[in-house]
Motif scaffolding. Sequence first.
Motif, PDB file in Angstrom:
ATOM      1  N   ALA A   1       0.220   9.224 -18.493  1.00 36.76           N
ATOM      2  CA  ALA A   1      -1.107   9.148 -19.337  1.00 36.76           C
ATOM      3  C   ALA A   1      -1.665  10.618 -19.405  1.00 36.76           C
ATOM      4  CB  ALA A   1      -1.800   8.112 -18.555  1.00 36.76           C
TER       5      ALA A   1
ATOM      6  N   ILE B   1       4.282   7.832 -14.144  1.00 40.69           N
ATOM      7  CA  ILE B   1       4.979   9.014 -13.758  1.00 40.69           C
ATOM      8  C   ILE B   1       3.821  10.345 -13.839  1.00 40.69           C
ATOM      9  CG2 ILE B   1       7.319   8.618 -13.624  1.00 40.69           C
ATOM     10  CD1 ILE B   1       7.590  10.317 -16.381  1.00 40.69           C
TER      11      ILE B   1
ATOM     12  N   GLY C   1      -4.553   6.756  -4.104  1.00 35.30           N
ATOM     13  CA  GLY C   1      -5.190   7.496  -5.094  1.00 35.30           C
ATOM     14  C   GLY C   1      -5.852   6.657  -6.091  1.00 35.30           C
ATOM     15  N   SER C   2      -6.724   7.015  -6.887  1.00 35.47           N
ATOM     16  CA  SER C   2      -7.679   6.372  -7.935  1.00 35.47           C
ATOM     17  C   SER C   2      -7.007   5.737  -8.787  1.00 35.47           C
ATOM     18  CB  SER C   2      -8.785   7.192  -8.435  1.00 35.47           C
ATOM     19  OG  SER C   2      -8.033   8.281  -9.028  1.00 35.47           O
ATOM     20  N   VAL C   3      -5.773   6.229  -9.312  1.00 37.04           N
ATOM     21  CA  VAL C   3      -4.888   5.544 -10.273  1.00 37.04           C
ATOM     22  C   VAL C   3      -4.205   4.267  -9.746  1.00 37.04           C
ATOM     23  CG1 VAL C   3      -3.047   6.044 -11.978  1.00 37.04           C
ATOM     24  CG2 VAL C   3      -4.712   7.695 -11.471  1.00 37.04           C
TER      25      VAL C   3
ATOM     26  N   GLY D   1      -3.457  14.731  -7.300  1.00 37.63           N
ATOM     27  CA  GLY D   1      -4.792  15.138  -6.694  1.00 37.63           C
ATOM     28  C   GLY D   1      -4.931  15.575  -5.381  1.00 37.63           C
TER      29      GLY D   1
ATOM     30  N   SER E   1       1.947   5.875  -4.183  1.00 39.38           N
ATOM     31  CA  SER E   1       0.456   5.722  -3.630  1.00 39.38           C
ATOM     32  C   SER E   1      -0.566   6.947  -3.907  1.00 39.38           C
ATOM     33  CB  SER E   1       0.599   5.353  -2.098  1.00 39.38           C
ATOM     34  OG  SER E   1       1.147   6.281  -1.436  1.00 39.38           O
TER      35      SER E   1
END
Length: 170
Positions: free
Chosen positions: A50, A21, A144-146, A136, A132
Amino acid sequence: MTDQTTSTTGEEPLRVVLLAIDGSKHCQRAFDYYVKQLRRHNDVLLLVHAIEPPSVPGSLSVSNSGDAFLRKHAEMLEEQIAEARRMESRWKDSCRELGMNHFSFLLVSGEPGEAICRAAEEHSADMVVMGSRGLGLLRRTFIGSVSDYVLHHAYRPVMICPPTKREATE
Ligand code: ATP
Ligand code: MG
């Protein structure tokens, strides 16, 4: 031979489901999908957020303004933690309202993709569920990058919940 899909009592085996989350509507959508389509009554839901080490404005470098840099760093970190605690309380309320019995919130630090993969291993997650996209603002990639990092590095099944076609083009 042991049946892998049901326990001897007929109960489905206990699963640990990690929900990543970030406070975005995208992870809310992932949660809704989990609740509607995947949830089992004895699942343990691990809500993981995180916190990335804050990036202090470039004008305050460690070398030329040590104290100011450290103060700013601590201030930004405190704000991130306070926001994470607000998130924790909102998500826990949602879980309670849905009658969930087993859920907990885990605050981890580090680069989010790595931290999520680490948490998935440490807690032996049976599945990672995430959006997804997130908070950002850049839209250079399809996901997304995560979510991209977790999809490619986790040693666990990953469920990435995209927006509907209509939501995506709005
Ligand atoms: P980017 O961060 O690359 O600019 P983005 O914000 O659009 O792109 P991601 O950050 O990859 O997309 O977010 C996708 C999903 O990853 C979110 O819906 C959420 O489930 C999870 N996620 C993102 N950031 C975190 C975080 N800090 N902690 C936990 N989960 C996160
Ligand atoms: Mg993001």
